[in-house]
Design a protein around this motif. Structure first.
Motif, PDB file in Angstrom:
ATOM      1  N   PHE A 219      44.004  49.864  28.842  1.00  0.00           N
ATOM      2  CA  PHE A 219      43.340  50.940  28.114  1.00  0.00           C
ATOM      3  C   PHE A 219      42.207  50.462  27.214  1.00  0.00           C
ATOM      4  O   PHE A 219      41.092  50.987  27.284  1.00  0.00           O
ATOM      5  N   THR A 220      42.435  49.487  26.342  1.00  0.00           N
ATOM      6  CA  THR A 220      41.377  49.049  25.425  1.00  0.00           C
ATOM      7  C   THR A 220      40.513  47.935  26.007  1.00  0.00           C
ATOM      8  O   THR A 220      39.401  47.708  25.532  1.00  0.00           O
ATOM      9  N   GLY A 221      41.003  47.241  27.013  1.00  0.00           N
ATOM     10  CA  GLY A 221      40.267  46.115  27.574  1.00  0.00           C
ATOM     11  C   GLY A 221      39.111  46.571  28.458  1.00  0.00           C
ATOM     12  O   GLY A 221      39.188  47.591  29.144  1.00  0.00           O
ATOM     13  N   ARG A 222      38.033  45.785  28.420  1.00  0.00           N
ATOM     14  CA  ARG A 222      36.829  46.116  29.186  1.00  0.00           C
ATOM     15  C   ARG A 222      36.531  45.012  30.197  1.00  0.00           C
ATOM     16  O   ARG A 222      36.679  43.821  29.885  1.00  0.00           O
ATOM     17  N   VAL A 223      36.068  45.418  31.381  1.00  0.00           N
ATOM     18  CA  VAL A 223      35.604  44.477  32.404  1.00  0.00           C
ATOM     19  C   VAL A 223      34.182  44.880  32.769  1.00  0.00           C
ATOM     20  O   VAL A 223      33.950  45.981  33.278  1.00  0.00           O
ATOM     21  N   VAL A 224      33.227  43.987  32.485  1.00  0.00           N
ATOM     22  CA  VAL A 224      31.823  44.248  32.815  1.00  0.00           C
ATOM     23  C   VAL A 224      31.476  43.428  34.048  1.00  0.00           C
ATOM     24  O   VAL A 224      31.572  42.207  34.053  1.00  0.00           O
ATOM     25  N   VAL A 225      31.063  44.122  35.107  1.00  0.00           N
ATOM     26  CA  VAL A 225      30.779  43.479  36.396  1.00  0.00           C
ATOM     27  C   VAL A 225      29.267  43.429  36.592  1.00  0.00           C
ATOM     28  O   VAL A 225      28.598  44.458  36.571  1.00  0.00           O
ATOM     29  N   PHE A 226      28.733  42.216  36.806  1.00  0.00           N
ATOM     30  CA  PHE A 226      27.292  42.086  37.048  1.00  0.00           C
ATOM     31  C   PHE A 226      26.983  41.121  38.186  1.00  0.00           C
ATOM     32  O   PHE A 226      25.859  40.630  38.315  1.00  0.00           O
ATOM     33  N   GLY A 227      27.965  40.847  39.034  1.00  0.00           N
ATOM     34  CA  GLY A 227      27.724  39.985  40.178  1.00  0.00           C
ATOM     35  C   GLY A 227      28.935  39.929  41.082  1.00  0.00           C
ATOM     36  O   GLY A 227      30.032  40.364  40.710  1.00  0.00           O
ATOM     37  N   ALA A 228      28.718  39.393  42.276  1.00  0.00           N
ATOM     38  CA  ALA A 228      29.800  39.244  43.253  1.00  0.00           C
ATOM     39  C   ALA A 228      29.484  38.043  44.131  1.00  0.00           C
ATOM     40  O   ALA A 228      29.347  38.159  45.341  1.00  0.00           O
ATOM     41  N   PHE A 242      47.413  53.502  38.192  1.00  0.00           N
ATOM     42  CA  PHE A 242      48.793  53.024  38.163  1.00  0.00           C
ATOM     43  C   PHE A 242      48.956  51.517  37.960  1.00  0.00           C
ATOM     44  O   PHE A 242      50.040  51.071  37.588  1.00  0.00           O
ATOM     45  N   THR A 243      47.926  50.736  38.199  1.00  0.00           N
ATOM     46  CA  THR A 243      48.083  49.283  38.098  1.00  0.00           C
ATOM     47  C   THR A 243      47.183  48.657  37.042  1.00  0.00           C
ATOM     48  O   THR A 243      47.656  48.004  36.114  1.00  0.00           O
ATOM     49  N   HIS A 244      45.878  48.862  37.168  1.00  0.00           N
ATOM     50  CA  HIS A 244      44.910  48.226  36.262  1.00  0.00           C
ATOM     51  C   HIS A 244      44.240  49.301  35.419  1.00  0.00           C
ATOM     52  O   HIS A 244      43.168  49.798  35.754  1.00  0.00           O
ATOM     53  N   ARG A 245      44.840  49.651  34.315  1.00  0.00           N
ATOM     54  CA  ARG A 245      44.325  50.721  33.457  1.00  0.00           C
ATOM     55  C   ARG A 245      43.326  50.122  32.466  1.00  0.00           C
ATOM     56  O   ARG A 245      43.610  49.957  31.282  1.00  0.00           O
ATOM     57  N   VAL A 246      42.156  49.793  32.968  1.00  0.00           N
ATOM     58  CA  VAL A 246      41.146  49.120  32.166  1.00  0.00           C
ATOM     59  C   VAL A 246      39.852  49.918  32.195  1.00  0.00           C
ATOM     60  O   VAL A 246      39.664  50.815  33.018  1.00  0.00           O
ATOM     61  N   GLN A 247      38.936  49.558  31.293  1.00  0.00           N
ATOM     62  CA  GLN A 247      37.609  50.157  31.282  1.00  0.00           C
ATOM     63  C   GLN A 247      36.683  49.276  32.123  1.00  0.00           C
ATOM     64  O   GLN A 247      36.434  48.129  31.775  1.00  0.00           O
ATOM     65  N   LEU A 248      36.198  49.815  33.226  1.00  0.00           N
ATOM     66  CA  LEU A 248      35.393  49.058  34.169  1.00  0.00           C
ATOM     67  C   LEU A 248      33.939  49.530  34.092  1.00  0.00           C
ATOM     68  O   LEU A 248      33.655  50.715  34.198  1.00  0.00           O
ATOM     69  N   LYS A 249      33.019  48.578  33.890  1.00  0.00           N
ATOM     70  CA  LYS A 249      31.615  48.931  33.711  1.00  0.00           C
ATOM     71  C   LYS A 249      30.737  48.043  34.592  1.00  0.00           C
ATOM     72  O   LYS A 249      30.985  46.842  34.723  1.00  0.00           O
ATOM     73  N   GLY A 250      29.704  48.615  35.177  1.00  0.00           N
ATOM     74  CA  GLY A 250      28.766  47.867  36.002  1.00  0.00           C
ATOM     75  C   GLY A 250      27.471  47.621  35.258  1.00  0.00           C
ATOM     76  O   GLY A 250      27.043  48.441  34.428  1.00  0.00           O
ATOM     77  N   LEU A 251      26.825  46.482  35.574  1.00  0.00           N
ATOM     78  CA  LEU A 251      25.586  46.114  34.883  1.00  0.00           C
ATOM     79  C   LEU A 251      24.583  45.517  35.865  1.00  0.00           C
ATOM     80  O   LEU A 251      24.898  44.582  36.605  1.00  0.00           O
ATOM     81  N   HIS A 252      23.381  46.043  35.865  1.00  0.00           N
ATOM     82  CA  HIS A 252      22.210  45.460  36.515  1.00  0.00           C
ATOM     83  C   HIS A 252      21.098  45.575  35.489  1.00  0.00           C
ATOM     84  O   HIS A 252      20.724  46.679  35.088  1.00  0.00           O
ATOM     85  N   ILE A 253      20.581  44.434  35.036  1.00  0.00           N
ATOM     86  CA  ILE A 253      19.695  44.465  33.879  1.00  0.00           C
ATOM     87  C   ILE A 253      18.401  45.223  34.165  1.00  0.00           C
ATOM     88  O   ILE A 253      17.856  45.896  33.289  1.00  0.00           O
ATOM     89  N   GLY A 254      17.900  45.147  35.406  1.00  0.00           N
ATOM     90  CA  GLY A 254      16.706  45.905  35.746  1.00  0.00           C
ATOM     91  C   GLY A 254      16.956  47.402  35.709  1.00  0.00           C
ATOM     92  O   GLY A 254      16.128  48.170  35.228  1.00  0.00           O
ATOM     93  N   ALA A 255      18.109  47.817  36.221  1.00  0.00           N
ATOM     94  CA  ALA A 255      18.457  49.241  36.196  1.00  0.00           C
ATOM     95  C   ALA A 255      18.654  49.719  34.764  1.00  0.00           C
ATOM     96  O   ALA A 255      18.288  50.848  34.421  1.00  0.00           O
ATOM     97  N   LEU A 256      19.223  48.857  33.920  1.00  0.00           N
ATOM     98  CA  LEU A 256      19.398  49.225  32.511  1.00  0.00           C
ATOM     99  C   LEU A 256      18.042  49.443  31.849  1.00  0.00           C
ATOM    100  O   LEU A 256      17.851  50.408  31.090  1.00  0.00           O
TER     101      LEU A 256
END
Length: 438
Positions: A219-228, A242-256
């Motif tokens: 719930f309070t934890g954040r995952v920022v994804v900017f690569g693969a 049901f399994t990973h109740r986290v805050q998931l955020k995507g980042l692309h600096i150009g899009a930002l």
């Protein structure tokens, strides 16, 4: 029309088909653009992706490679850092609204990473990651350009930093704890050390994504994804509920920069403060001659680099003696490559240990071919072979490539900005001139 030297990607068959050309027309700036004499061009994993044609919206081959550079505006003398298509060359065109001044006292190479690596790290930590003093932050690929910036910034903001990288690169990382990114019990060890992570900076993808989700606080934890870098990972809505109740955020600096220009402007303002405070120091990029670009990209692709690497189009190429042909009874000496290129030439059958200040004796069984670059007024590239097996202008290796790919330093894969406008006062990103992120 004036000509220049540049690295041209001839096909989408990877860095092996990136070649040095000496007669490329010098670009002509249009309205709202600067012609920049390149002092240093940054290498990023997006360059590797573009060379394979796997970066969404990337350029079609043939094209002049590279998109990040620092140098001097022709006719003005102002030194700037920015992005523009075709940066692996003596000159590149950049949008006037997209350049930033090189900080006073910094070289062009030291400024590389400002508009890519450091802005990405700062965005992942601050507006998206909401890092606070006392947080536990997990940084994957911590030996890469973004990873090193993220570790430094997170500690500055008072976080406890857990970093992952391959063991050979641990000495380059100033985190509180550094773990082997390939250990099978990575998630269990992180949970044992922390009890749960507040923020994860995820740039590796498939190889680490499950571990990232498993160690993040519910719930309070954040995952920022900017690569693969290791490949795409999958996550279902069922997993999030049901399994990973986290805050998931995507980042692309150009899009930002395009979608939220005010937020991007605030990042650059904060970077200026960090530079003034000494938190963001001059970069320490390893600089190579332009002709070494293909070899450095191969090293980057296979995870054999750490930190930032750059190309200097005005630096003379290193000269090597040719290796004797198989069956020859003679031995000759050649100057051993340094840095990541050493692995292109090292550990080959028939080599002896380095001696005499880095020179290596190579006997008749050596499986190396060294191209000697001749320079008669203007350097001329000598080519061997054709297509994907062509050897680059410095050193090539015949035989199977290494089959193990380390994911460290491959965090450049998805978070490079489009080469667009990142200006002071009017900072936006427009276009897809390099079509790829470090």
């Amino acid at each position: 029309m004036e000509k220049m030297r540049a690295l041209v990607q001839r096909s989408h068959r990877g860095p092996a088909d990136l070649v040095l050309a000496t007669d490329v027309p010098r670009p002509v700036p249009g309205p709202g653009e600067h012609l920049v004499r390149v002092g240093a061009a940054g290498l990023n994993f997006a360059d590797v992706m573009q060379s394979h044609g796997t970066y969404g919206g990337g350029p079609a081959a043939p094209y002049i490679a590279g998109f990040e550079a620092a140098g001097e505006i022709v006719g003005e003398g102002t030194r700037v850092i920015g992005t523009g298509a075709g940066a692996f060359a003596e000159y590149v065109v950049m949008p006037a609204a997209g350049v930033l001044p090189v900080p006073a006292g910094w070289s062009d190479a030291e400024a590389l990473g400002m508009v890519l690596n450091w802005t990405t790290a700062l965005a992942a930590l601050r507006p998206l990651g909401e890092v606070e003093a006392g947080d536990v932050v997990l940084v994957h690929a911590a030996a890469g350009g973004v990873g090193q910036a993220a570790v430094r910034l997170a500690r500055h903001y008072g976080a406890r930093v857990i970093a992952t990288a391959s063991p050979a690169k641990h000495h380059t990382i100033q985190a509180d704890v550094v773990l082997d990114s390939a250990r099978p019990d990575l998630a269990e060890e992180i949970l044992r050390l922390t009890g749960g992570v507040d923020l994860v900076l995820e740039s590796v993808g498939k190889a680490t994504f499950d571990a990232s989700l498993s160690v993040t606080k519910p719930f309070t934890g954040r995952v920022v994804v900017f690569g693969a870098a290791s490949g795409d990972a999958t996550l279902s809505t069922h997993d999030l509920v049901f399994t990973h109740r986290v805050q998931l955020k995507g980042l692309h600096i150009g899009a930002l920069a395009t979608a939220a220009p005010d937020s991007y402007r605030a990042l650059l303002d904060e970077l200026e403060v960090l530079i003034a405070q000494g938190v963001y120091p001059p970069g320490t990029a390893e600089v190579h001659p332009l002709a070494d670009g293909p070899a450095v990209l191969r090293a980057l692709e296979s995870g054999r680099t750490h930190g930032k690497h750059a190309l200097d189009p005005w630096q003379a190429p290193r000269r090597h003696l040719p290796v004797p042909a198989p069956g020859s009874t003679n031995t000759r000496r050649w100057q051993a490559p340094v840095g990541p290129l050493a692995h292109d030439a090292g550990d080959q059958p028939g080599q002896h240990e380095p001696e005499n200040g880095g020179e290596t004796v190579v006997d008749q069984h050596a499986h190396l071919v060294v191209l000697q670059l001749e320079q008669a007024g203007e350097e001329q590239r000598q080519r061997l072979g054709d297509g994907p097996h062509e050897l680059d202008e410095r050193v090539g290796r015949i035989g199977p490539q290494q089959d193990h790919q380390d994911v460290d330093d491959l965090d450049e894969r998805d978070h490079c900005p489009d080469a667009g406008n990142h200006s002071r006062g009017r900072r936006t990103a427009a276009g897809n001139s390099h079509s790829g992120h470090d």
